[in-house]
Design a protein around this motif. Structure first.
Motif, PDB file in Angstrom:
ATOM      1  N   SER A 156       0.838  -1.204   0.000  1.00 29.74           N
ATOM      2  CA  SER A 156       0.000   0.000   0.000  1.00 29.74           C
ATOM      3  C   SER A 156       0.874   1.256   0.000  1.00 29.74           C
ATOM      4  O   SER A 156       2.025   1.218   0.428  1.00 29.74           O
ATOM      5  N   PRO A 157       0.337   2.387  -0.447  1.00 27.92           N
ATOM      6  CA  PRO A 157       1.110   3.628  -0.401  1.00 27.92           C
ATOM      7  C   PRO A 157       1.200   4.175   1.017  1.00 27.92           C
ATOM      8  O   PRO A 157       0.397   3.821   1.892  1.00 27.92           O
ATOM      9  N   ALA A 158       2.180   5.046   1.252  1.00 25.95           N
ATOM     10  CA  ALA A 158       2.334   5.734   2.537  1.00 25.95           C
ATOM     11  C   ALA A 158       2.462   7.227   2.263  1.00 25.95           C
ATOM     12  O   ALA A 158       3.146   7.646   1.327  1.00 25.95           O
ATOM     13  N   ILE A 159       1.799   8.039   3.083  1.00 27.31           N
ATOM     14  CA  ILE A 159       1.772   9.495   2.911  1.00 27.31           C
ATOM     15  C   ILE A 159       2.454  10.168   4.098  1.00 27.31           C
ATOM     16  O   ILE A 159       2.255   9.775   5.251  1.00 27.31           O
ATOM     17  N   HIS A 160       3.246  11.190   3.808  1.00 27.98           N
ATOM     18  CA  HIS A 160       3.766  12.078   4.849  1.00 27.98           C
ATOM     19  C   HIS A 160       3.857  13.475   4.256  1.00 27.98           C
ATOM     20  O   HIS A 160       4.578  13.704   3.285  1.00 27.98           O
ATOM     21  N   ASN A 161       3.097  14.403   4.834  1.00 31.68           N
ATOM     22  CA  ASN A 161       3.024  15.776   4.306  1.00 31.68           C
ATOM     23  C   ASN A 161       2.696  15.729   2.814  1.00 31.68           C
ATOM     24  O   ASN A 161       1.695  15.147   2.427  1.00 31.68           O
ATOM     25  N   ASP A 162       3.535  16.292   1.960  1.00 28.84           N
ATOM     26  CA  ASP A 162       3.245  16.333   0.526  1.00 28.84           C
ATOM     27  C   ASP A 162       4.020  15.253  -0.226  1.00 28.84           C
ATOM     28  O   ASP A 162       4.461  15.478  -1.353  1.00 28.84           O
ATOM     29  N   ARG A 163       4.190  14.108   0.392  1.00 27.50           N
ATOM     30  CA  ARG A 163       4.955  13.031  -0.214  1.00 27.50           C
ATOM     31  C   ARG A 163       4.161  11.717  -0.179  1.00 27.50           C
ATOM     32  O   ARG A 163       3.440  11.431   0.780  1.00 27.50           O
ATOM     33  N   VAL A 164       4.319  10.926  -1.241  1.00 28.30           N
ATOM     34  CA  VAL A 164       3.754   9.586  -1.324  1.00 28.30           C
ATOM     35  C   VAL A 164       4.896   8.615  -1.602  1.00 28.30           C
ATOM     36  O   VAL A 164       5.633   8.801  -2.578  1.00 28.30           O
ATOM     37  N   ALA A 165       5.073   7.610  -0.751  1.00 24.46           N
ATOM     38  CA  ALA A 165       6.125   6.609  -0.937  1.00 24.46           C
ATOM     39  C   ALA A 165       5.519   5.319  -1.469  1.00 24.46           C
ATOM     40  O   ALA A 165       4.464   4.871  -1.002  1.00 24.46           O
TER      41      ALA A 165
ATOM     42  N   PRO B  48       5.668   0.504   2.699  1.00 24.80           N
ATOM     43  CA  PRO B  48       6.750   1.315   3.265  1.00 24.80           C
ATOM     44  C   PRO B  48       6.299   2.016   4.533  1.00 24.80           C
ATOM     45  O   PRO B  48       5.142   2.429   4.654  1.00 24.80           O
ATOM     46  N   PHE B  49       7.215   2.158   5.474  1.00 24.04           N
ATOM     47  CA  PHE B  49       6.934   2.883   6.703  1.00 24.04           C
ATOM     48  C   PHE B  49       7.722   4.186   6.696  1.00 24.04           C
ATOM     49  O   PHE B  49       8.941   4.181   6.522  1.00 24.04           O
ATOM     50  N   ILE B  50       7.027   5.307   6.855  1.00 19.78           N
ATOM     51  CA  ILE B  50       7.689   6.613   6.914  1.00 19.78           C
ATOM     52  C   ILE B  50       7.835   7.010   8.369  1.00 19.78           C
ATOM     53  O   ILE B  50       6.842   7.203   9.076  1.00 19.78           O
ATOM     54  N   HIS B  51       9.079   7.109   8.819  1.00 20.57           N
ATOM     55  CA  HIS B  51       9.358   7.535  10.186  1.00 20.57           C
ATOM     56  C   HIS B  51       9.865   8.971  10.151  1.00 20.57           C
ATOM     57  O   HIS B  51      10.902   9.260   9.561  1.00 20.57           O
ATOM     58  N   ALA B  52       9.111   9.881  10.765  1.00 22.30           N
ATOM     59  CA  ALA B  52       9.473  11.306  10.781  1.00 22.30           C
ATOM     60  C   ALA B  52      10.214  11.612  12.069  1.00 22.30           C
ATOM     61  O   ALA B  52       9.615  11.670  13.149  1.00 22.30           O
ATOM     62  N   GLY B  53      11.531  11.772  11.979  1.00 23.01           N
ATOM     63  CA  GLY B  53      12.338  12.120  13.137  1.00 23.01           C
ATOM     64  C   GLY B  53      12.460  13.618  13.295  1.00 23.01           C
ATOM     65  O   GLY B  53      11.837  14.407  12.570  1.00 23.01           O
TER      66      GLY B  53
ATOM     67  N   ASP C 198      16.273   8.280   2.783  1.00 22.48           N
ATOM     68  CA  ASP C 198      15.861   9.634   3.121  1.00 22.48           C
ATOM     69  C   ASP C 198      14.628  10.005   2.292  1.00 22.48           C
ATOM     70  O   ASP C 198      14.644   9.883   1.062  1.00 22.48           O
ATOM     71  N   LEU C 199      13.568  10.445   2.948  1.00 20.25           N
ATOM     72  CA  LEU C 199      12.310  10.723   2.251  1.00 20.25           C
ATOM     73  C   LEU C 199      12.468  11.804   1.193  1.00 20.25           C
ATOM     74  O   LEU C 199      11.833  11.743   0.136  1.00 20.25           O
ATOM     75  N   GLU C 200      13.308  12.792   1.448  1.00 20.12           N
ATOM     76  CA  GLU C 200      13.426  13.919   0.514  1.00 20.12           C
ATOM     77  C   GLU C 200      14.383  13.652  -0.636  1.00 20.12           C
ATOM     78  O   GLU C 200      14.178  14.141  -1.744  1.00 20.12           O
ATOM     79  N   SER C 201      15.438  12.888  -0.409  1.00 19.60           N
ATOM     80  CA  SER C 201      16.476  12.728  -1.432  1.00 19.60           C
ATOM     81  C   SER C 201      16.581  11.317  -1.997  1.00 19.60           C
ATOM     82  O   SER C 201      17.125  11.128  -3.092  1.00 19.60           O
ATOM     83  N   GLY C 202      16.106  10.312  -1.267  1.00 18.57           N
ATOM     84  CA  GLY C 202      16.279   8.935  -1.693  1.00 18.57           C
ATOM     85  C   GLY C 202      17.618   8.341  -1.312  1.00 18.57           C
ATOM     86  O   GLY C 202      17.898   7.169  -1.605  1.00 18.57           O
ATOM     87  N   GLU C 203      18.481   9.112  -0.649  1.00 19.24           N
ATOM     88  CA  GLU C 203      19.780   8.600  -0.231  1.00 19.24           C
ATOM     89  C   GLU C 203      19.597   7.541   0.860  1.00 19.24           C
ATOM     90  O   GLU C 203      18.747   7.670   1.731  1.00 19.24           O
ATOM     91  N   GLU C 204      20.439   6.518   0.794  1.00 20.05           N
ATOM     92  CA  GLU C 204      20.356   5.455   1.790  1.00 20.05           C
ATOM     93  C   GLU C 204      20.829   5.960   3.151  1.00 20.05           C
ATOM     94  O   GLU C 204      21.870   6.622   3.249  1.00 20.05           O
ATOM     95  N   ILE C 205      20.071   5.616   4.193  1.00 24.36           N
ATOM     96  CA  ILE C 205      20.430   5.993   5.558  1.00 24.36           C
ATOM     97  C   ILE C 205      21.050   4.815   6.286  1.00 24.36           C
ATOM     98  O   ILE C 205      22.108   4.932   6.899  1.00 24.36           O
ATOM     99  N   TRP C 206      20.393   3.663   6.267  1.00 25.76           N
ATOM    100  CA  TRP C 206      20.961   2.464   6.866  1.00 25.76           C
ATOM    101  C   TRP C 206      20.425   1.233   6.148  1.00 25.76           C
ATOM    102  O   TRP C 206      19.434   1.305   5.427  1.00 25.76           O
ATOM    103  N   ARG C 207      21.105   0.128   6.360  1.00 26.35           N
ATOM    104  CA  ARG C 207      20.670  -1.138   5.800  1.00 26.35           C
ATOM    105  C   ARG C 207      20.948  -2.249   6.798  1.00 26.35           C
ATOM    106  O   ARG C 207      21.849  -2.164   7.625  1.00 26.35           O
ATOM    107  N   LEU C 208      20.145  -3.315   6.682  1.00 24.84           N
ATOM    108  CA  LEU C 208      20.206  -4.431   7.602  1.00 24.84           C
ATOM    109  C   LEU C 208      19.962  -5.709   6.815  1.00 24.84           C
ATOM    110  O   LEU C 208      18.980  -5.804   6.070  1.00 24.84           O
ATOM    111  N   GLU C 209      20.843  -6.683   6.958  1.00 21.83           N
ATOM    112  CA  GLU C 209      20.667  -7.945   6.252  1.00 21.83           C
ATOM    113  C   GLU C 209      19.483  -8.697   6.836  1.00 21.83           C
ATOM    114  O   GLU C 209      19.419  -8.934   8.041  1.00 21.83           O
ATOM    115  N   GLY C 210      18.508  -9.032   5.971  1.00 24.85           N
ATOM    116  CA  GLY C 210      17.283  -9.667   6.428  1.00 24.85           C
ATOM    117  C   GLY C 210      17.437 -11.163   6.605  1.00 24.85           C
ATOM    118  O   GLY C 210      18.551 -11.699   6.656  1.00 24.85           O
TER     119      GLY C 210
END
Length: 461
Positions: A208-217, A255-260, A278-290
Motif C-alpha cells: 500500500s502507499p504511505a503518505i507524509h506531508n506532501d509526499r507519497v512513498a 513502506p513505513f515513513i518515520h518522521a524524526g 531519506d524521504l526527501e532525497s532517496g539517499e540510503e540511511i541504513w541497511r540491515l541484512e534480512g
C-alpha cells in the motif's frame, strides 16, 4: 477494562488531543477517530479512547446475529483493508466482468496462479462508516490484468491512504490514482508492470502507499526491476526513484515513513536487505541484512524504536532498530541479541518472526500471528519470549494484528475472529464466527470494529 472520563476529551481534526483513564493516567498517544491507512495511524495497528466489543456472532448459521451494527456485501474480490477518515470508509475491489472470482482458502502456500485474467474493473469504494451506505464509487481502470495473482491473493490487495484531502490508491501494475474526498480524480500515474513473482508466477501486488506531508512513498519490488519511489502528493510528480537491484529480490510490505526530529526516512522490508531511505532525497540511511526470503510484514514504530520482521526459508527474524541508525547495521550482528544496548540494534532474534501478518506492539508486549495459527508474544523492550500458543482448529492468521481496549484482535482465514487479552498471559477471550474467511486487516474507529471478509464488510459494536 479501561474506563474513560469522556468530558476530558477534545476532538480536533479527528484526533482526541488528550484524555485520561479513570485512575488519572494519560491515554495512549494513538487516540483518534481516524484509521487513515493500512493498520491505522502511522501503521501502528493501535488506537485507544473507546471500549471495543469482546464477543459477537456474525454467522447466521451459528445462531442469532449478535453485536453487528451493520453489514453489507462487497462486489468483486479484494484483500484491501478498511481505511477511515472522518465518517468515510474506503475499500478497493476488483470486479471480474465474467463469473465470480474464487480464492484458494487452505493452509499452506502452493505456488499456484489463479485463472483470473479476464476483463476486470478496479473500483475504489467509499461508504458511510455509521451505516454502511455507499457514498461514492470510482472505477480507476477497466481491462485485463497486466500481471497474474496467486490463487490466495486478489487483484486488489492494497489499501488506500488518506490525509483528509487526498485518497491515494496504488494498484501496482494497474496504476496509481489520487482522488479528493468526494471522489474527483486529481491525478493518475502509470508506473509500468510490477510483476512480483516467485517460481515464475506473479503472486500479486500488495504494497500500500504511505503518505507524509506532501509526499507519497511506493515500493515496487518486481524482481526484474525493483525500485522504491517518492512522488509529490499535490500533483503526482515523481521526485526520486532508487533501484533496488541486489538489495531486494521481491517484497510485499508497505513502506513505513518515520518522521524524526531532523530526517524523515522511508523504511522498506526486503530480502536480502532491509533498507532505509531519506524521504526527501532517496539517499540510503541504513541497511540491515534480512532473513526471511518472502518479506511481507510492514515495519512500524513503537517505544521510539522500529520493529521489523519477516519469515519463510531458514530464518524468521525480528529486529528492533533505533531510528538514528546509520550505515550497515548488520555487521557482526550475533545470531540473537537480547541485551538491550545503545547500539543501532536494540534487540533481535533469528527465530519467532511472522510470515504474512504484521505484528503489533501493545503496552509492554509484541504480539505476532502466523499462518499456521500460532500466536507468539515477546517482551517488546527486551526480546524475552513470553509465550507461544496455537489458536483454534484450522486457524491461520494472514491479516495483521490490531489492538485496543486491553485486547489484541486476531482475524483468521478459518472464518473465526479471535480476541486475546493483552498481557503476559495467553488468555483467549472469545472466538467469534464470521461465516467467511478473513484475510484483510480490520480497522477500529470510535470503538467499532470494521471487518472485511472475503465477501462482506461487517461493523461490530
Amino acid at each position: 477494562m479501561m474506563k474513560m472520563i469522556r468530558p476530558t476529551l477534545l476532538l480536533v481534526s479527528g484526533v482526541l488531543t488528550f484524555g485520561f483513564l479513570a485512575n488519572g493516567e494519560r491515554l495512549h498517544a494513538q487516540t483518534t477517530t481516524n484509521w487513515p491507512a493500512f493498520r491505522g495511524l502511522d501503521g501502528s495497528g493501535v488506537v485507544e479512547g473507546f471500549p471495543v466489543r469482546t464477543a459477537w456472532n456474525a454467522d447466521p448459521a451459528a445462531g442469532g446475529i449478535d453485536g453487528v451494527l451493520w453489514e453489507i456485501e462487497i462486489p468483486g474480490l479484494g484483500h484491501s483493508s478498511p481505511v477511515i477518515f472522518g465518517n468515510q470508509l474506503f475499500l478497493i475491489t476488483a470486479i471480474a466482468d465474467l463469473g465470480t472470482a474464487e480464492l484458494q482458502i487452505a493452509a499452506g502456500g502452493k505456488p499456484t496462479a489463479a485463472d483470473d485474467n479476464g476483463q476486470q474493473q478496479w473500483v475504489i469504494l467509499c461508504y458511510d462508516k455509521s451505516n454502511g451506505k455507499e457514498q461514492w464509487r470510482r472505477t480507476a481502470r477497466t481491462g485485463q490484468p497486466r500481471a497474474t495473482r496467486h490463487a490466495k491473493a486478489t487483484h486488489a490487495n492494497t489499501s488506500v491512504c488518506v490525509d483528509g484531502k487526498h485518497v491515494v490508491a496504488f494498484l501496482g501494475s494497474e496504476g496509481l490514482y489520487c482522488y479528493d474526498m468526494e471522489g474527483t480524480l486529481l491525478w493518475q500515474r502509470d508506473l509500468g508492470v510490477i510483476n512480483i513473482s516467485k517460481y515464475g508466477i506473479g503472486w500479486g501486488y500488495a504494497s500500500s502507499p504511505a503518505i507524509h506531508n506532501d509526499r507519497v512513498a511506493l515500493v515496487c519490488d518486481d524482481p526484474t526491476d525493483p525500485f522504491v519511489a517518492v512522488l509529490r502528493l499535490s500533483d503526482g510528480e515523481e521526485l526520486w526513484r532508487v533501484a533496488r537491484n541486489g538489495d531486494c529480490e521481491r517484497s510485499w510490505g508497505t513502506p513505513f515513513i518515520h518522521a524524526g526530529d531532523d530526517t524523515a526516512q522511508v523504511i522498506v522490508n526486503g530480502w536480502p536487505w532491509i533498507v532505509s531511505y531519506d524521504l526527501e532525497s532517496g539517499e540510503e540511511i541504513w541497511r540491515l541484512e534480512g532473513g526471511g526470503d518472502n518479506p511481507i510484514p510492514t515495519p512500524f514504530e513503537a517505544n521510539g524504536w522500529i520493529y521489523i520482521t519477516n519469515a519463510h526459508g531458514a530464518k524468521s527474524p525480528i529486529f528492533v532498530v533505533r531510528p538514528n541508525a546509520r550505515g550497515n547495521i548488520s555487521v557482526d550482528l550475533p545470531a540473537d541479541k537480547l541485551n538491550v544496548s545503545e547500539d543501532a540494534i536494540v534487540w533481535s532474534t533469528q527465530r519467532g518472526g511472522s510470515y504474512m501478518s504484521t505484528p503489533v506492539v501493545y503496552g509492554d508486549y509484541l504480539y505476532l500471528g502466523n499462518s499456521n495459527g500460532v500466536v507468539r508474544c515477546f517482551n517488546a523492550k527486551t526480546g524475552e519470549k513470553v509465550y507461544e500458543q496455537r489458536l483454534g482448529k484450522d486457524a491461520g492468521v494472514i491479516a495483521s494484528l490490531v489492538a485496543s481496549d486491553d485486547k489484541v484482535f486476531c482475524p483468521s482465514e478459518n472464518g473465526t475472529f479471535y480476541v486475546l487479552s493483552a498481557g503476559e498471559e495467553f488468555k483467549l477471550l472469545s472466538s467469534n464466527k464470521m461465516s467467511e474467511p478473513i484475510l484483510a486487516t480490520p480497522a477500529i474507529s470510535e470503538g467499532v470494529l470494521y471487518i472485511r471478509t472475503t465477501r462482506r464488510l461487517v461493523a461490530v459494536q
